[in-house]
Write a protein that holds these residues in place. Sequence first.
Motif, PDB file in Angstrom:
ATOM      1  N   ALA A  78       0.837  -1.209   0.000  1.00  0.00           N
ATOM      2  CA  ALA A  78       0.000   0.000   0.000  1.00  0.00           C
ATOM      3  C   ALA A  78       0.866   1.250   0.000  1.00  0.00           C
ATOM      4  O   ALA A  78       1.780   1.386   0.815  1.00  0.00           O
ATOM      5  N   GLY A  79       0.589   2.139  -0.938  1.00  0.00           N
ATOM      6  CA  GLY A  79       1.295   3.409  -1.006  1.00  0.00           C
ATOM      7  C   GLY A  79       2.664   3.356  -1.659  1.00  0.00           C
ATOM      8  O   GLY A  79       3.333   4.391  -1.767  1.00  0.00           O
ATOM      9  N   TYR A  80       3.097   2.181  -2.135  1.00  0.00           N
ATOM     10  CA  TYR A  80       4.446   2.073  -2.687  1.00  0.00           C
ATOM     11  C   TYR A  80       4.508   2.650  -4.097  1.00  0.00           C
ATOM     12  O   TYR A  80       3.641   2.385  -4.943  1.00  0.00           O
ATOM     13  N   THR A  81       5.531   3.430  -4.359  1.00  0.00           N
ATOM     14  CA  THR A  81       5.859   3.863  -5.712  1.00  0.00           C
ATOM     15  C   THR A  81       7.322   3.534  -5.974  1.00  0.00           C
ATOM     16  O   THR A  81       8.147   3.530  -5.051  1.00  0.00           O
ATOM     17  N   LEU A  82       7.639   3.271  -7.196  1.00  0.00           N
ATOM     18  CA  LEU A  82       9.022   2.979  -7.545  1.00  0.00           C
ATOM     19  C   LEU A  82       9.897   4.196  -7.266  1.00  0.00           C
ATOM     20  O   LEU A  82       9.452   5.337  -7.436  1.00  0.00           O
ATOM     21  N   PRO A  83      11.137   3.988  -6.841  1.00  0.00           N
ATOM     22  CA  PRO A  83      11.991   5.099  -6.427  1.00  0.00           C
ATOM     23  C   PRO A  83      12.235   6.123  -7.533  1.00  0.00           C
ATOM     24  O   PRO A  83      12.238   5.798  -8.722  1.00  0.00           O
TER      25      PRO A  83
END
Length: 439
Positions: free
Chosen positions: A399-404
């Motif tokens: 949840a809430g993860y985006t690629l760096p």
Amino acid sequence: MSRRPFPRFPDFSRRRTVDDHLDRLDTHGVSRREFLALMSAAAAVGAVGLPGTAIASSSGKLAYLTFNLNEYNTIASAAFDDAARAFSLPYVALDGRSDGQRQVNQFEQQIVAGSAGAVFNLADGSAIRRIAADAQQNNVFFGNFWNTLPWYTPFDASEHYTLYAVPEEFAAHRAVTSELLKAVTEHFGGGDIVAVTGTDGYVTDIARSRGRDAAFADFPKTRLVDHLPGNWNREDGLKATDALLSRNPNVVGIVAQNDDIAQGVLAALRARGLRPGHDVLVVGADGTAEAVRAIIKGEQLATSGNSPAYAAGLFTARIYDVTHGWKPRAAERALNWRSLTITKANADVYRKRFVDNGKVAPFDYRRLSRVAHPTDWDLQAEVYPLDFEKEWTGIARPAGYTLPEAYRQARANGEFETVAAEYKAHYTIPFGGPSPVHA
């Protein structure tokens, strides 16, 4: 009485005590002197106390920490040894015995031993966070291939996580499965197919399963009717096959998720009086020695030839380069390489280079290095930046993860295309041809 140098530990002043501990280590190449030196260092920092974990040579510079010693990893370890010699790096191999915590412990002991770099084939992808933290804290570079924690990238760690790289498994296993389904359709008019998978949750297993399943769309007379895990080894592959054949009496094709499993599949078929390659057709993955020989004999139909030796060469060169000052661009910190589809038509060429090659290395390992060959480096395979969204299709993001940001910028600003074009321009030694090394 003997004087005990480490009073909190067994009496390591006695030769027999040292020999007993060396016999229980899951590494090789450790002398009594090196063992005692590491015990002294470990006592000083409080790093030991877990019986049966690996303790490696204090002179070690490159460590390969693999989750088990199936045929693939045994071949890879021998190639790591050869590649390390090419770069004058001392080398040690460690068997994690399918235990992620053991691999973490092994890495921590390698840090104590003074290793400059490590390469992982993980039993448990969740261990990568702890490994990355230890590497950053202790200024040790590492790479990882095959299993990992989805949606945790080198960019989520630090520059010390220098490379994650795998073959492009979706396409590779789709191509191998297509060879099976085509042959089943031609020889049997179609029929029931079963699969012996790897380990549940292992990201490579997920990617290979997606590729396998996609192949069925082009062969409507075939159907996947059942599957069981073979855990990347022959014994479990045999047991799973036996259970699948008992549950599915009309099977004409089996997709094994790697070649170690495929060897178990072939054994299970023979035990039932079935002829591999005639009564039931079998495919695998990885391009191991036994698989190539089985293809030439007509017992196995195909495999994906990604070569255990290639991973060894690629990662050894990367560890050498980053420990000698070279800095990869963002698009170079996660890579795919293209596998060959090995069938009877090209198995003999592959055999001569990768299997029955004597002491002739299958790759020019030093040419893989930017430091050793700054102008004429050659990755000796089709290599290109890895797309994490494609690689982990079907695996839910946290949840809430985006690629760096660094990764997203490299994709947006054309760096991916620049790196791919540069690698293509330097690719002059064909992966599917003869070795560039001469006896």
